[in-house]
Design a protein around this motif. Sequence first.
Motif, PDB file in Angstrom:
ATOM      1  N   ALA A 389       1.153  -1.591   7.160  1.00 56.33           N
ATOM      2  CA  ALA A 389       2.002  -0.563   6.564  1.00 56.33           C
ATOM      3  C   ALA A 389       1.161   0.665   6.242  1.00 56.33           C
ATOM      4  N   LEU A 390       1.626   1.828   6.698  1.00 58.75           N
ATOM      5  CA  LEU A 390       1.011   3.092   6.324  1.00 58.75           C
ATOM      6  C   LEU A 390       1.772   3.649   5.138  1.00 58.75           C
ATOM      7  N   VAL A 391       1.072   3.866   4.038  1.00 59.01           N
ATOM      8  CA  VAL A 391       1.692   4.346   2.807  1.00 59.01           C
ATOM      9  C   VAL A 391       0.957   5.598   2.363  1.00 59.01           C
ATOM     10  N   GLY A 392       1.712   6.567   1.882  1.00 57.45           N
ATOM     11  CA  GLY A 392       1.096   7.792   1.398  1.00 57.45           C
ATOM     12  C   GLY A 392       2.154   8.798   1.013  1.00 57.45           C
ATOM     13  N   PRO A 393       1.771   9.797   0.245  1.00 57.94           N
ATOM     14  CA  PRO A 393       2.744  10.809  -0.168  1.00 57.94           C
ATOM     15  C   PRO A 393       3.230  11.611   1.038  1.00 57.94           C
ATOM     16  N   ILE A 558       6.725  -2.684   2.239  1.00 63.09           N
ATOM     17  CA  ILE A 558       5.292  -2.795   1.943  1.00 63.09           C
ATOM     18  C   ILE A 558       4.899  -4.257   1.737  1.00 63.09           C
ATOM     19  N   MET A 559       5.745  -4.996   1.046  1.00 67.80           N
ATOM     20  CA  MET A 559       5.430  -6.400   0.768  1.00 67.80           C
ATOM     21  C   MET A 559       5.411  -7.246   2.036  1.00 67.80           C
ATOM     22  N   LEU A 560       6.064  -6.770   3.104  1.00 73.01           N
ATOM     23  CA  LEU A 560       6.066  -7.497   4.368  1.00 73.01           C
ATOM     24  C   LEU A 560       4.708  -7.429   5.050  1.00 73.01           C
ATOM     25  N   ALA A 561       3.903  -6.414   4.730  1.00 70.18           N
ATOM     26  CA  ALA A 561       2.697  -6.114   5.501  1.00 70.18           C
ATOM     27  C   ALA A 561       1.563  -7.077   5.202  1.00 70.18           C
ATOM     28  N   ASP A 562       0.791  -7.389   6.233  1.00 68.45           N
ATOM     29  CA  ASP A 562      -0.451  -8.136   6.074  1.00 68.45           C
ATOM     30  C   ASP A 562      -1.564  -7.217   5.583  1.00 68.45           C
ATOM     31  N   GLN A 563      -1.489  -5.946   5.987  1.00 68.14           N
ATOM     32  CA  GLN A 563      -2.478  -4.949   5.584  1.00 68.14           C
ATOM     33  C   GLN A 563      -1.749  -3.667   5.210  1.00 68.14           C
ATOM     34  N   GLY A 570      -4.411  13.452   5.156  1.00 69.11           N
ATOM     35  CA  GLY A 570      -4.920  13.204   6.488  1.00 69.11           C
ATOM     36  C   GLY A 570      -6.116  12.290   6.561  1.00 69.11           C
ATOM     37  N   ARG A 571      -6.446  11.595   5.497  1.00 70.31           N
ATOM     38  CA  ARG A 571      -7.594  10.685   5.477  1.00 70.31           C
ATOM     39  C   ARG A 571      -7.147   9.308   4.989  1.00 70.31           C
ATOM     40  N   VAL A 572      -7.803   8.283   5.487  1.00 70.98           N
ATOM     41  CA  VAL A 572      -7.572   6.931   4.985  1.00 70.98           C
ATOM     42  C   VAL A 572      -8.387   6.763   3.702  1.00 70.98           C
ATOM     43  N   VAL A 573      -7.701   6.614   2.577  1.00 75.35           N
ATOM     44  CA  VAL A 573      -8.365   6.497   1.278  1.00 75.35           C
ATOM     45  C   VAL A 573      -8.783   5.056   1.006  1.00 75.35           C
ATOM     46  N   ASP A 574      -7.896   4.102   1.345  1.00 73.12           N
ATOM     47  CA  ASP A 574      -8.210   2.699   1.068  1.00 73.12           C
ATOM     48  C   ASP A 574      -7.310   1.830   1.934  1.00 73.12           C
ATOM     49  N   ARG A 575      -7.695   0.586   2.081  1.00 71.43           N
ATOM     50  CA  ARG A 575      -6.892  -0.371   2.841  1.00 71.43           C
ATOM     51  C   ARG A 575      -7.111  -1.763   2.265  1.00 71.43           C
ATOM     52  N   GLY A 576      -6.130  -2.619   2.469  1.00 76.03           N
ATOM     53  CA  GLY A 576      -6.220  -3.977   1.935  1.00 76.03           C
ATOM     54  C   GLY A 576      -4.834  -4.522   1.679  1.00 76.03           C
ATOM     55  N   SER A 577      -4.743  -5.578   0.895  1.00 70.97           N
ATOM     56  CA  SER A 577      -3.435  -6.121   0.542  1.00 70.97           C
ATOM     57  C   SER A 577      -2.789  -5.239  -0.527  1.00 70.97           C
ATOM     58  N   HIS A 578      -1.499  -5.395  -0.711  1.00 72.14           N
ATOM     59  CA  HIS A 578      -0.790  -4.626  -1.724  1.00 72.14           C
ATOM     60  C   HIS A 578      -1.387  -4.864  -3.107  1.00 72.14           C
ATOM     61  N   GLU A 579      -1.653  -6.111  -3.425  1.00 74.82           N
ATOM     62  CA  GLU A 579      -2.174  -6.436  -4.751  1.00 74.82           C
ATOM     63  C   GLU A 579      -3.549  -5.812  -4.983  1.00 74.82           C
ATOM     64  N   ASP A 580      -4.403  -5.871  -3.958  1.00 76.57           N
ATOM     65  CA  ASP A 580      -5.747  -5.300  -4.104  1.00 76.57           C
ATOM     66  C   ASP A 580      -5.680  -3.790  -4.323  1.00 76.57           C
ATOM     67  N   LEU A 581      -4.810  -3.109  -3.559  1.00 73.85           N
ATOM     68  CA  LEU A 581      -4.722  -1.653  -3.679  1.00 73.85           C
ATOM     69  C   LEU A 581      -4.149  -1.237  -5.025  1.00 73.85           C
ATOM     70  N   VAL A 582      -3.205  -2.001  -5.544  1.00 74.52           N
ATOM     71  CA  VAL A 582      -2.650  -1.682  -6.864  1.00 74.52           C
ATOM     72  C   VAL A 582      -3.753  -1.746  -7.919  1.00 74.52           C
ATOM     73  N   ASP A 583      -4.657  -2.689  -7.780  1.00 77.06           N
ATOM     74  CA  ASP A 583      -5.726  -2.869  -8.769  1.00 77.06           C
ATOM     75  C   ASP A 583      -6.792  -1.794  -8.677  1.00 77.06           C
ATOM     76  N   ARG A 584      -7.147  -1.359  -7.455  1.00 82.90           N
ATOM     77  CA  ARG A 584      -8.324  -0.501  -7.334  1.00 82.90           C
ATOM     78  C   ARG A 584      -8.046   0.927  -6.888  1.00 82.90           C
ATOM     79  N   CYS A 585      -6.831   1.252  -6.466  1.00 84.52           N
ATOM     80  CA  CYS A 585      -6.545   2.602  -5.948  1.00 84.52           C
ATOM     81  C   CYS A 585      -5.466   3.250  -6.812  1.00 84.52           C
ATOM     82  N   GLY A 586      -5.894   4.187  -7.664  1.00 81.16           N
ATOM     83  CA  GLY A 586      -4.950   4.803  -8.595  1.00 81.16           C
ATOM     84  C   GLY A 586      -3.835   5.558  -7.903  1.00 81.16           C
ATOM     85  N   GLY A 587      -4.160   6.294  -6.846  1.00 81.41           N
ATOM     86  CA  GLY A 587      -3.136   7.047  -6.140  1.00 81.41           C
ATOM     87  C   GLY A 587      -2.084   6.144  -5.543  1.00 81.41           C
ATOM     88  N   TYR A 588      -2.519   5.025  -4.978  1.00 78.09           N
ATOM     89  CA  TYR A 588      -1.570   4.079  -4.383  1.00 78.09           C
ATOM     90  C   TYR A 588      -0.709   3.453  -5.480  1.00 78.09           C
TER      91      TYR A 588
END
Length: 612
Positions: A389-393, A558-563, A570-588
Amino acid sequence: MSVASQPVPRPTANRAVLRRGLKVVWSGIKDQPRPFAVAVLGAMLWAAATVGTAGAIGWVTDHVIEPAVTSRVVTAAGLWTILGVLLAVLVVNVVGVILRRVYATVAGFNLQAGYRRRVTRQYLRLPLSWHHAHPSGQLLSNAHADIEATWQVFNPLPMAIGVIFMLLIAGVMMVVVDPFLAFIGLLVFPGLFAANLVFQQFMAPRITRAQQLRAEVAEVAHESFEAGLVVKAMGREDEETERFRGSTHELRDALILVGRTRGTFEPVIEAIPTLGTLAVLGVGTWQVSRGELDAAQVVQMAYLFSLLAFPVRALGWVLAELPRSVVGHDRVQHVLRSEGAMEHGPARLPAGGGPARSAMSHVTYTHAGEQEPAIHEVSLEVEAGSTTALVGPTGSGKSTLVNLAVRLIDPGTGTVLLDGTDVRELARGVIPATATVVAQQTFMFDDTVRGNVTLGEDDRSTDASVWEALRIAQADGFVRAMSDGLDTVIGERGGNLSGGQRQRIALARAIWRQPRLLVLDDATSAVDPSVEQAVLAGLREARTGMTVLVVAYRMATIMLADQVVYVEHGRVVDRGSHEDLVDRCGGYADLVHAYAREAAERAAVERAEEDA
């Protein structure tokens, strides 16, 4: 809203227009040599018969009419002789006219059809970035009005060539009859050509401007029709009407100026041959009175000039069409010479199917006319058989990334890979056979449901496979409820369907192709959350043979995604599972919490409406 007019060189001197116009004509002749040669042959037969009519009348006058007048006896043999001679000339004339008109039309329409195919193929080869810079109305004008203007000259051209042949024959005949009288009569033609050249000097810029304005009117009209929903919703009907009125009035004034110019010159051009005929009659009568000519010769000469008066106009018609041909040709060549068409290599992907692997390495992409890259140094890998899943503003570059993945556009730098092969090295047709994209803005053809799912392909077009694709996309229910089921015509752009129904049929279209890579660009945005859950469940069921790359805005997706890949600016800020990104990526975390709040508020409103 504005019209981006295509730059076309203004006409220079009349000689330049004439020279360039003749080059266009010659290229058309080389393209259609056989039909054009037959048309010219017919024109020469017509020219010979037309001139022969004057000779036949002179011969009949000398050998049949004058003896009958002198003897005051009209015989049946004389009448049959007149009929036979004139009928023979008429048959040759009719055959020549048929050959000229039919094969000139064949050559002209063959050229138009051929160039429309060339322009359309070029449209399909050019990337989306090129299309974004050219309004649809302008492209329609290139493919229709400009091509028609380029080759319209082929209608009068064979006749004009026949006229030149006719003038040669007529000149010889007039010199044989009486050189002095021929000299008097032939003085008409330099005057006629001079008048035509002056006419072209005035007409060239006027008709060029009119042709350009036709394209601009088409652009304004097409833009207004395409934006019909916006115009209606924003109450801009009066403003759009006024905008269209301004363009049409400008075109009207240009066409009136063309008509005024024609109206001024054409009577003068038409009068010149008549003056020549009167001069021949006057001088010829004087010569008859002196015994230097007989009446039959004068009648032959005078009739010959009267016959030539109209056909000579064909030369003027050709000259009048040349400026339009040059303008149309320039506009068409602007498309055909446009650079950026995607090149393809010879590579093929390994047979055997299975989910595809997509990857990007240090990819940068900048939209045309912009300085800042929309995508900057992005490296991304989508594992075979996974869902990413690609997520972003909004505006972060998600749609650009999926367009790069399926090679709707090419990166400025970096490499896009499909199963480890650079997509630029793949042969034409390999990517569409492997990857399918479903956009948020879906397009439906004015066709049946079946036709919109299969797009005319027959290899998998059994009804069972179509129904299965519709079932996975949660579209089978409303399709079965339609009057004709799969045979129901859904109207232009799917006008008979809701937005959510169009999205589900578009999703079925992609699933039916059994792609190895399925790309969804917010493809379920117009459906209810409950329907979206069922669609996603269907995709899980059908996912065993495909990789899924999805632009996601809803938590269910988003919950369907493996990644999950989080993109900003225009930049990849972070990648991982939904739970991991919620914990470590404030923007996400902020973004998905906003998605969750929006979904909860919508659900609350729906519950309140149900309770009410």
